[in-house]
Design an enzyme around this catalytic site. Sequence first.
Site, short mmCIF file in Angstrom:
data_model
loop_
_atom_site.label_atom_id
_atom_site.label_comp_id
_atom_site.label_asym_id
_atom_site.label_seq_id
_atom_site.Cartn_x
_atom_site.Cartn_y
_atom_site.Cartn_z
CG ASP A 1 -6.52 4.53 1.84
OD1 ASP A 1 -6.93 5.21 2.99
OD2 ASP A 1 -6.99 4.55 0.69
N GLY A 2 -6.69 2.68 4.57
CA GLY A 2 -7.83 1.65 4.73
C GLY A 2 -8.30 1.25 6.08
CB SER B 1 -3.97 10.35 -2.36
OG SER B 1 -5.14 9.47 -2.88
CG LEU C 1 14.46 2.76 8.32
CD1 LEU C 1 14.48 2.43 7.01
CD2 LEU C 1 13.28 2.12 9.30
NE ARG D 1 -4.26 4.52 -1.71
CZ ARG D 1 -4.87 5.90 -1.79
NH1 ARG D 1 -4.17 6.80 -2.83
NH2 ARG D 1 -5.63 6.31 -1.02
CG HIS E 1 -7.42 6.32 12.36
ND1 HIS E 1 -7.12 6.12 10.92
CD2 HIS E 1 -8.69 7.08 12.14
CE1 HIS E 1 -8.06 6.76 10.12
NE2 HIS E 1 -8.95 7.25 10.94
C1 IPE Z 1 -4.36 9.05 1.41
O1 IPE Z 1 -5.50 8.39 1.74
C2 IPE Z 1 -3.62 9.71 2.49
C3 IPE Z 1 -3.15 8.92 3.60
C4 IPE Z 1 -3.10 7.63 3.68
C5 IPE Z 1 -2.56 9.54 4.72
P1 IPE Z 1 -6.89 8.94 1.64
O2 IPE Z 1 -7.77 7.90 2.18
O3 IPE Z 1 -6.92 10.32 2.32
O4 IPE Z 1 -7.04 9.25 0.08
P2 IPE Z 1 -8.14 9.45 -0.86
O5 IPE Z 1 -9.17 10.28 -0.35
O6 IPE Z 1 -9.00 8.11 -1.19
O7 IPE Z 1 -7.62 9.70 -2.30
C1 IPE Z 2 -5.60 6.08 5.95
O1 IPE Z 2 -6.69 5.41 6.33
C2 IPE Z 2 -5.32 7.07 7.19
C3 IPE Z 2 -5.68 8.38 6.82
C4 IPE Z 2 -5.78 8.72 5.50
C5 IPE Z 2 -5.36 9.42 7.93
P1 IPE Z 2 -8.14 5.99 5.87
O2 IPE Z 2 -8.65 6.73 7.30
O3 IPE Z 2 -8.16 6.83 4.78
O4 IPE Z 2 -9.06 4.89 5.88
P2 IPE Z 2 -10.40 4.40 4.52
O5 IPE Z 2 -9.45 4.73 3.44
O6 IPE Z 2 -11.41 5.58 5.12
O7 IPE Z 2 -10.64 3.16 5.04
MG MG Z 3 -8.68 6.39 2.70
#
Ligand code: IPE
Ligand code: IPE
Ligand code: MG
Length: 244
Positions: free
Chosen positions: A21-22, A194, A132, A186, A38
């Site tokens: 995430d992030g 999530s 792996l 995470r 991404h």
């Molecule tokens: C969780 O991230 C799903 C993935 C990393 C693929 P999200 O950004 O979708 O989660 P929420 O919405 O913050 O819970």
């Molecule tokens: C995780 O990163 C990737 C996916 C959920 C597809 P995010 O796209 O959720 O990035 P943030 O949380 O908005 O920074």
């Molecule tokens: Mg996110």
Amino acid sequence: MMQSSLMNSATPLLHVGIIMDGSGRWATSRGLPREAGHREGMLATRRVVEAAWGMGIGTLTLFAFSAENWCRPPREVANLLKIFEEYFVSEKTVWVEQGVCLSVIGRRDRLPPSLLEAVNEAEISTAAGRALRLRIAIDFSGRDAIVRAAERLNGERPATPEIFARLLGEATDNRTPAPEVDLIIRTGGERRLSDFLLWESAYAELYFTDRMWPDFDAQELEGALREFRGRHRRFGRVPAAVAD
Ligand code: IPE
Ligand code: IPE
Ligand code: MG
């Protein structure tokens, strides 16, 4: 690939799950479009997959796209799916060399045909990999996986957690069921699951880091594993020294 000093040959191989995430915030904070995050995230994924086996990880499950992520703007969704497709095409050869066995978990019926084709090709060409087991979760929902396993339970009596885990494995992965998750990592600062691997993480250790996914690297993975190895997993018991 080299194995690190964190482990020896007797150390059991781990199942690590990562909620990557992030990436969006990583890009926004640099004045870049979310797509750039991404793309950069894909490079982090490559680094982590390469480092995983050498750190004693036998199974790595990466959360790339949740069932809820379809609700994002269509342009972002389309970009993500395109990046996934490119990733599967570009990694196939190196995975074969590294002994990675890939499978994609999650629903397949909503994925575009070209992505599905790239997934199928990568799965077929890496099927013999033994170093792996890499599982990438796309259009994945932990609850949905449980519901689909429950459908398969029909008629299995007695219903036990072991039987259910087998059915869940079959409903989730087109390979043999994966072991229970040992550690969930995470990135991105949020402290929630999530809808990731809900059943399989029942006794997983949790590791949260504020670092955004594109900045995650082998060194932080090693740090997470070191912390994991220092934890006391009790599974509801008391330490042996006070057991009597
Ligand atoms: C969780 O991230 C799903 C993935 C990393 C693929 P999200 O950004 O979708 O989660 P929420 O919405 O913050 O819970
Ligand atoms: C995780 O990163 C990737 C996916 C959920 C597809 P995010 O796209 O959720 O990035 P943030 O949380 O908005 O920074
Ligand atoms: Mg996110």
